[in-house]
Design a protein around this motif. Structure first.
Motif, mmCIF file in Angstrom:
data_model
loop_
_atom_site.group_PDB
_atom_site.id
_atom_site.type_symbol
_atom_site.label_atom_id
_atom_site.label_comp_id
_atom_site.label_asym_id
_atom_site.label_seq_id
_atom_site.Cartn_x
_atom_site.Cartn_y
_atom_site.Cartn_z
ATOM 1 N N GLN A 93 1.045 -1.070 -0.116
ATOM 2 C CA GLN A 93 0.076 0.098 0.040
ATOM 3 C C GLN A 93 0.863 1.226 -0.109
ATOM 4 O OE1 GLN A 93 -2.403 -0.142 3.473
ATOM 5 N NE2 GLN A 93 -4.205 0.215 2.292
ATOM 6 N N VAL A 94 1.808 1.129 0.593
ATOM 7 C CA VAL A 94 2.602 2.411 1.000
ATOM 8 C C VAL A 94 3.665 2.698 -0.060
ATOM 9 C CG1 VAL A 94 4.795 3.405 2.210
ATOM 10 C CG2 VAL A 94 2.669 2.313 3.391
ATOM 11 N N VAL A 95 4.162 1.524 -0.717
ATOM 12 C CA VAL A 95 5.240 1.719 -1.923
ATOM 13 C C VAL A 95 4.462 2.069 -3.188
ATOM 14 C CG1 VAL A 95 6.581 0.467 -3.319
ATOM 15 C CG2 VAL A 95 6.816 0.222 -0.908
ATOM 16 N N HIS A 96 3.234 1.656 -3.352
ATOM 17 C CA HIS A 96 2.729 1.615 -4.530
ATOM 18 C C HIS A 96 1.685 3.104 -4.744
ATOM 19 C CE1 HIS A 96 4.280 -1.980 -6.207
ATOM 20 N NE2 HIS A 96 3.781 -2.620 -5.097
ATOM 21 N N SER A 97 1.540 3.890 -3.482
ATOM 22 C CA SER A 97 0.963 4.799 -3.593
ATOM 23 C C SER A 97 1.604 6.058 -4.576
ATOM 24 C CB SER A 97 0.573 5.520 -2.217
ATOM 25 O OG SER A 97 1.671 5.908 -1.775
ATOM 26 N N PRO A 98 0.962 6.738 -5.250
ATOM 27 C CA PRO A 98 1.387 7.800 -6.003
ATOM 28 C C PRO A 98 2.079 8.944 -5.129
ATOM 29 C CG PRO A 98 -0.918 7.674 -6.665
ATOM 30 C CD PRO A 98 -0.673 6.759 -5.306
ATOM 31 N N ALA A 99 1.474 9.084 -3.873
ATOM 32 C CA ALA A 99 2.464 10.013 -3.118
ATOM 33 C C ALA A 99 3.710 9.774 -2.713
ATOM 34 C CB ALA A 99 1.522 10.511 -1.778
ATOM 35 N N VAL A 100 3.895 8.434 -2.460
ATOM 36 C CA VAL A 100 5.188 7.977 -2.040
ATOM 37 C C VAL A 100 6.128 7.829 -3.255
ATOM 38 C CG1 VAL A 100 6.183 5.727 -1.324
ATOM 39 C CG2 VAL A 100 4.243 6.410 -0.158
ATOM 40 N N ALA A 101 5.598 7.550 -4.486
ATOM 41 C CA ALA A 101 6.473 7.479 -5.391
ATOM 42 C C ALA A 101 6.910 8.858 -5.841
ATOM 43 C CB ALA A 101 5.662 6.625 -6.711
ATOM 44 N N ARG A 102 6.183 9.851 -5.942
ATOM 45 C CA ARG A 102 6.473 11.166 -6.038
ATOM 46 C C ARG A 102 7.734 11.663 -4.807
ATOM 47 N NH1 ARG A 102 1.821 12.879 -6.543
ATOM 48 N NH2 ARG A 102 1.460 13.564 -4.493
ATOM 49 N N ARG A 103 7.205 11.324 -3.941
ATOM 50 C CA ARG A 103 8.334 11.624 -2.647
ATOM 51 C C ARG A 103 9.640 10.985 -2.945
ATOM 52 N NH1 ARG A 103 10.554 15.358 0.162
ATOM 53 N NH2 ARG A 103 11.163 14.760 2.163
ATOM 54 N N ARG A 105 10.950 10.035 -5.688
ATOM 55 C CA ARG A 105 11.675 10.662 -6.885
ATOM 56 C C ARG A 105 12.450 12.066 -6.354
ATOM 57 N NH1 ARG A 105 7.400 8.432 -9.860
ATOM 58 N NH2 ARG A 105 6.087 10.251 -9.654
ATOM 59 N N GLN A 106 11.279 12.693 -5.431
ATOM 60 C CA GLN A 106 11.927 14.164 -5.012
ATOM 61 C C GLN A 106 13.312 13.900 -4.098
ATOM 62 O OE1 GLN A 106 8.677 15.486 -2.991
ATOM 63 N NE2 GLN A 106 7.775 16.588 -4.518
ATOM 64 N N LEU A 107 13.249 12.768 -3.435
ATOM 65 C CA LEU A 107 14.514 12.517 -2.725
ATOM 66 C C LEU A 107 15.660 11.829 -3.315
ATOM 67 C CD1 LEU A 107 12.759 10.667 0.368
ATOM 68 C CD2 LEU A 107 13.953 12.993 0.419
ATOM 69 N N GLY A 108 15.308 11.426 -4.793
ATOM 70 C CA GLY A 108 16.531 11.015 -5.606
ATOM 71 C C GLY A 108 16.710 9.478 -5.233
ATOM 72 N N LEU A 109 15.568 8.846 -4.698
ATOM 73 C CA LEU A 109 15.721 7.395 -4.510
ATOM 74 C C LEU A 109 15.001 6.646 -5.394
ATOM 75 C CD1 LEU A 109 15.032 7.615 -0.620
ATOM 76 C CD2 LEU A 109 16.978 7.328 -1.619
ATOM 77 N N ASP A 110 15.536 5.520 -5.782
ATOM 78 C CA ASP A 110 14.790 4.474 -6.802
ATOM 79 C C ASP A 110 13.717 3.863 -6.166
ATOM 80 O OD1 ASP A 110 14.676 2.964 -8.809
ATOM 81 O OD2 ASP A 110 16.638 1.783 -8.664
ATOM 82 N N VAL A 111 12.603 3.854 -6.913
ATOM 83 C CA VAL A 111 11.347 3.207 -6.504
ATOM 84 C C VAL A 111 11.550 1.753 -6.327
ATOM 85 C CG1 VAL A 111 8.951 2.765 -6.829
ATOM 86 C CG2 VAL A 111 9.974 5.275 -7.039
ATOM 87 N N SER A 112 12.220 1.213 -7.393
ATOM 88 C CA SER A 112 12.457 -0.390 -7.540
ATOM 89 C C SER A 112 13.292 -0.772 -6.224
ATOM 90 C CB SER A 112 13.202 -0.598 -8.724
ATOM 91 O OG SER A 112 14.456 -0.235 -8.910
ATOM 92 N N ARG A 113 14.234 -0.029 -5.700
ATOM 93 C CA ARG A 113 14.932 -0.186 -4.464
ATOM 94 C C ARG A 113 14.374 -0.417 -3.257
ATOM 95 N NH1 ARG A 113 20.690 1.014 -3.167
ATOM 96 N NH2 ARG A 113 19.609 -0.194 -1.508
ATOM 97 N N ALA A 114 13.043 0.217 -3.380
ATOM 98 C CA ALA A 114 12.288 0.339 -2.285
ATOM 99 C C ALA A 114 11.583 -1.316 -1.989
ATOM 100 C CB ALA A 114 11.047 1.186 -2.095
ATOM 101 N N GLU A 115 11.289 -1.873 -2.958
ATOM 102 C CA GLU A 115 10.839 -3.218 -2.752
ATOM 103 C C GLU A 115 11.980 -4.260 -2.369
ATOM 104 O OE1 GLU A 115 8.636 -4.514 -6.499
ATOM 105 O OE2 GLU A 115 7.488 -2.698 -6.186
ATOM 106 N N ASP A 116 13.189 -4.070 -2.408
ATOM 107 C CA ASP A 116 14.278 -4.599 -1.947
ATOM 108 C C ASP A 116 14.481 -4.476 -0.501
ATOM 109 O OD1 ASP A 116 14.677 -5.794 -4.530
ATOM 110 O OD2 ASP A 116 16.153 -4.339 -4.889
ATOM 111 N N LEU A 117 14.022 -3.401 0.143
ATOM 112 C CA LEU A 117 14.213 -2.911 1.405
ATOM 113 C C LEU A 117 13.370 -4.034 2.401
ATOM 114 C CD1 LEU A 117 15.333 -1.031 3.383
ATOM 115 C CD2 LEU A 117 13.224 0.683 3.363
#
Length: 117
Positions: A93-103, A105-117
């Motif tokens: 829920q958290v990873v795939h929400s548009p607000a999280v993906a946008r945030r 990207r703003q932080l310069g973090l790779d969204v695909s790396r989030a799933e590895d966390l």
């Protein structure tokens, strides 16, 4: 280590062209050997040092810590108290929400790396 003139003089008896061919050959041979030597030195210099690898790992750890803090804040935003067990469903829920993906990207973090966390 003789004199170059002593080596080239007999070739001049046959034809002065052979003297030029010999000098050109000598030039190409020396150039080739120096090129190989330079390539070897550059290859050794460009090899990563162990401390460089440690620096890369520190950067990866910092990114993972930043992601973890970010997800904790998103859980609080979703109304989950601190210490809430993160289930796969909540995480997705958290990873795939548009607000999280946008945030992310703003932080310069790779969204695909989030799933590895």
């Amino acid at each position: 280590g003789g004199n170059l003139h002593d080596v080239i003089a007999p070739l001049g008896v046959v034809s002065p062209v052979w003297q030029l061919v010999w000098v050109a050959y000598l030039f190409c041979a020396v150039f080739g050997l120096l090129n190989i030597l330079t390539a070897t030195v550059v290859n050794v210099i460009r090899r990563p040092l162990p401390q460089d690898r440690a620096f890369d790992l520190d950067a990866e750890d910092a990114e993972e810590r930043l992601l973890a803090k970010f997800f904790a804040s998103e859980l609080r935003r979703l109304g989950k108290p601190d210490g809430t067990e993160m289930t796969k469903h909540i995480f997705e829920q958290v990873v795939h929400s548009p607000a999280v993906a946008r945030r992310l990207r703003q932080l310069g973090l790779d969204v695909s790396r989030a799933e590895d966390l």
